[in-house]
Scaffold this active site. Structure first.
Site, PDB file in Angstrom:
ATOM      1  N   TYR A   1      32.523  26.437  38.653  1.00  0.00           N
ATOM      2  CA  TYR A   1      33.670  26.733  39.489  1.00  0.00           C
ATOM      3  C   TYR A   1      33.792  25.674  40.882  1.00  0.00           C
ATOM      4  O   TYR A   1      34.779  25.314  41.139  1.00  0.00           O
ATOM      5  CB  TYR A   1      33.484  28.128  40.156  1.00  0.00           C
ATOM      6  CG  TYR A   1      34.330  28.470  41.613  1.00  0.00           C
ATOM      7  CD1 TYR A   1      35.845  28.765  41.373  1.00  0.00           C
ATOM      8  CD2 TYR A   1      33.865  28.444  42.744  1.00  0.00           C
ATOM      9  CE1 TYR A   1      36.561  29.249  42.389  1.00  0.00           C
ATOM     10  CE2 TYR A   1      34.753  28.882  43.827  1.00  0.00           C
ATOM     11  CZ  TYR A   1      36.113  29.269  43.490  1.00  0.00           C
ATOM     12  OH  TYR A   1      36.993  29.418  44.324  1.00  0.00           O
TER      13      TYR A   1
ATOM     14  N   SER B   1      38.402  25.342  47.868  1.00  0.00           N
ATOM     15  CA  SER B   1      37.527  26.351  48.318  1.00  0.00           C
ATOM     16  C   SER B   1      36.460  25.589  49.171  1.00  0.00           C
ATOM     17  O   SER B   1      36.204  24.184  49.011  1.00  0.00           O
ATOM     18  CB  SER B   1      36.987  27.027  47.169  1.00  0.00           C
ATOM     19  OG  SER B   1      35.676  27.779  47.732  1.00  0.00           O
TER      20      SER B   1
HETATM   21  P1  NAP Z   1      42.562  37.353  43.134  1.00  0.00           P
HETATM   22  O1  NAP Z   1      42.189  38.133  44.297  1.00  0.00           O
HETATM   23  O2  NAP Z   1      41.415  37.384  41.884  1.00  0.00           O
HETATM   24  O3  NAP Z   1      43.843  36.718  42.706  1.00  0.00           O
HETATM   25  C1  NAP Z   1      44.077  35.633  41.764  1.00  0.00           C
HETATM   26  C2  NAP Z   1      45.530  35.523  41.552  1.00  0.00           C
HETATM   27  O4  NAP Z   1      45.736  34.597  40.532  1.00  0.00           O
HETATM   28  C3  NAP Z   1      46.169  36.604  40.967  1.00  0.00           C
HETATM   29  O5  NAP Z   1      47.469  36.877  41.368  1.00  0.00           O
HETATM   30  C4  NAP Z   1      46.173  36.405  39.584  1.00  0.00           C
HETATM   31  O6  NAP Z   1      46.962  37.108  38.754  1.00  0.00           O
HETATM   32  C5  NAP Z   1      46.583  34.728  39.403  1.00  0.00           C
HETATM   33  N1  NAP Z   1      45.943  34.308  38.274  1.00  0.00           N
HETATM   34  C6  NAP Z   1      44.807  34.071  37.632  1.00  0.00           C
HETATM   35  N2  NAP Z   1      44.710  33.285  36.509  1.00  0.00           N
HETATM   36  C7  NAP Z   1      45.949  32.856  36.369  1.00  0.00           C
HETATM   37  C8  NAP Z   1      46.623  32.132  35.482  1.00  0.00           C
HETATM   38  N3  NAP Z   1      45.884  31.779  34.322  1.00  0.00           N
HETATM   39  N4  NAP Z   1      47.965  31.900  35.617  1.00  0.00           N
HETATM   40  C9  NAP Z   1      48.620  32.426  36.707  1.00  0.00           C
HETATM   41  N5  NAP Z   1      48.101  33.256  37.576  1.00  0.00           N
HETATM   42  C10 NAP Z   1      46.806  33.367  37.580  1.00  0.00           C
HETATM   43  O7  NAP Z   1      41.790  35.889  43.820  1.00  0.00           O
HETATM   44  P2  NAP Z   1      41.462  35.067  45.117  1.00  0.00           P
HETATM   45  O8  NAP Z   1      40.510  35.516  45.723  1.00  0.00           O
HETATM   46  O9  NAP Z   1      42.876  35.222  46.087  1.00  0.00           O
HETATM   47  O10 NAP Z   1      41.728  33.668  45.066  1.00  0.00           O
HETATM   48  C11 NAP Z   1      42.822  32.950  44.640  1.00  0.00           C
HETATM   49  C12 NAP Z   1      42.635  31.432  45.323  1.00  0.00           C
HETATM   50  O11 NAP Z   1      41.738  31.232  46.199  1.00  0.00           O
HETATM   51  C13 NAP Z   1      41.747  30.938  43.962  1.00  0.00           C
HETATM   52  O12 NAP Z   1      42.065  29.387  43.636  1.00  0.00           O
HETATM   53  C14 NAP Z   1      40.250  30.883  44.419  1.00  0.00           C
HETATM   54  O13 NAP Z   1      39.557  29.631  43.913  1.00  0.00           O
HETATM   55  C15 NAP Z   1      40.596  30.651  45.908  1.00  0.00           C
HETATM   56  N6  NAP Z   1      39.398  30.889  46.912  1.00  0.00           N
HETATM   57  C16 NAP Z   1      39.225  32.264  47.021  1.00  0.00           C
HETATM   58  C17 NAP Z   1      38.243  32.630  47.835  1.00  0.00           C
HETATM   59  C18 NAP Z   1      38.010  33.998  48.182  1.00  0.00           C
HETATM   60  O14 NAP Z   1      36.887  34.187  49.010  1.00  0.00           O
HETATM   61  N7  NAP Z   1      38.629  35.005  47.835  1.00  0.00           N
HETATM   62  C19 NAP Z   1      37.496  31.632  48.523  1.00  0.00           C
HETATM   63  C20 NAP Z   1      37.878  30.301  48.361  1.00  0.00           C
HETATM   64  C21 NAP Z   1      38.802  29.760  47.570  1.00  0.00           C
HETATM   65  P3  NAP Z   1      46.996  37.479  36.998  1.00  0.00           P
HETATM   66  O15 NAP Z   1      45.644  37.827  36.771  1.00  0.00           O
HETATM   67  O16 NAP Z   1      48.059  38.693  36.949  1.00  0.00           O
HETATM   68  O17 NAP Z   1      47.380  36.284  36.373  1.00  0.00           O
END
Ligand code: NAP
Length: 258
Positions: free
Chosen positions: A157, A143
């Site tokens: 985080y 991130s």
């Molecule tokens: P999201 O929409 O909440 O999706 C998270 C995904 O991770 C889901 O498929 C969830 O499925 C899975 N997950 C969560 N805990 C898990 C576990 N213990 N084991 C296996 N799978 C797990 O999140 P997102 O926004 O797409 O974020 C994804 C990644 O991008 C993260 O690493 C986050 O830090 C990074 N990121 C996001 C943003 C943003 O703006 N969205 C910005 C910077 C970085 P289940 O809950 O079914 O396990």
């Protein structure tokens, strides 16, 4: 050039948000794609959608990345089904809020367990298959928060996302001799299910802070992941690349034209 059609890919957190975007880009490019997450219902709907996108195989593997045995089982299943693992996108992550003043040991541990240990366990589990590939690729979703910026209530985080980059640099050195590259993507604010939960005010404020005046899409992250996964990207390793519409650039809000 740039074919992913014969590549087999694991995307953790591939059922939603950024992971689903990454999985979609790989599926469209014809790769065999395995998505890994915990919720069976979300797994089914994501697989049904991914199945319509390309000619490669799509499988779902119920996995908790914070559990080492579960990651080992994920890698075993994918290796058995596809016959190889060429690309691992360690993307699963959580971003619950907690102020520094009140954060509990449990809250801190949960974020570190999923985001840091989950990344390490995912990569470790796939190492023999990545080495066998001859052009293995690890792509970590970090991130901008932590490595470059900060935001209140996300100190744990931010620490976890910076820790992923520390892991990446040494892993890249250790694995270089086996033709495995290890790189990270640092997304800015990407419109995902997880981010929508932050509320409209958060999203409006973030949009104002981005020179490109729009949040990113999951596919924006997927396109960089796809490039890093190619054989042609084989001399790029240990790098962290921001995909953020220029969000980290302005010195103050006044630097962004109205
Ligand atoms: P999201 O929409 O909440 O999706 C998270 C995904 O991770 C889901 O498929 C969830 O499925 C899975 N997950 C969560 N805990 C898990 C576990 N213990 N084991 C296996 N799978 C797990 O999140 P997102 O926004 O797409 O974020 C994804 C990644 O991008 C993260 O690493 C986050 O830090 C990074 N990121 C996001 C943003 C943003 O703006 N969205 C910005 C910077 C970085 P289940 O809950 O079914 O396990």
């Amino acid at each position: 050039m740039f074919s992913l059609a014969d590549r087999s890919v694991i995307v953790t957190g591939g059922t939603k948000g950024i992971g689903r975007g990454i999985a979609g880009v790989f599926a469209r490019a014809g790769a065999d794609v395995a998505i890994a997450a915990r919720s069976a219902a979300e797994m089914d709907s994501a697989m049904a959608e991914l199945d319509t996108l390309g000619d490669g195989k799509i499988i779902g593997v119920l996995t908790d990345v914070s559990d080492q045995a579960s990651c080992n089982e994920m890698a075993r299943t994918v290796q058995e089904t596809f016959g190889s693992i060429d690309v691992v996108c360690a993307n699963a992550g959580i971003f619950p809020e907690a102020s520094l003043a009140t954060m509990t040991d449990g809250q801190l541990s949960k974020v570190l367990d999923v985001n840091v240990k989950g990344t390490v366990f995912t990569v470790q589990a796939c190492l023999p298959a990545l080495a066998e590939s001859g052009s293995g690729r690890v792509i970590i979703t970090s991130s901008i928060t932590g490595p470059i910026t900060g935001f209140p209530n996300w100190s744990h985080y931010g620490a976890s996302k910076a820790a992923q980059l520390g892991f990446m640099r040494t892993a890249a050195i250790e694995l270089a001799g086996q033709g495995i590259t290890v790189n990270a993507i640092m997304p800015g604010n990407v419109l995902t299910e997880g981010l929508v939960e932050m509320g409209e005010d958060y999203i409006a404020g973030m949009t104002r802070a981005i020179p490109m005046k729009a949040l990113g899409t999951p596919e924006d992250i997927g396109h960089l992941a796809a490039f890093l996964a190619t054989r042609e990207a084989g001399y790029i390793t240990g790098q962290a690349i921001a995909v953020d519409g220029g969000q980290v650039l302005p010195e103050s809000p006044d630097a962004i034209p109205a």
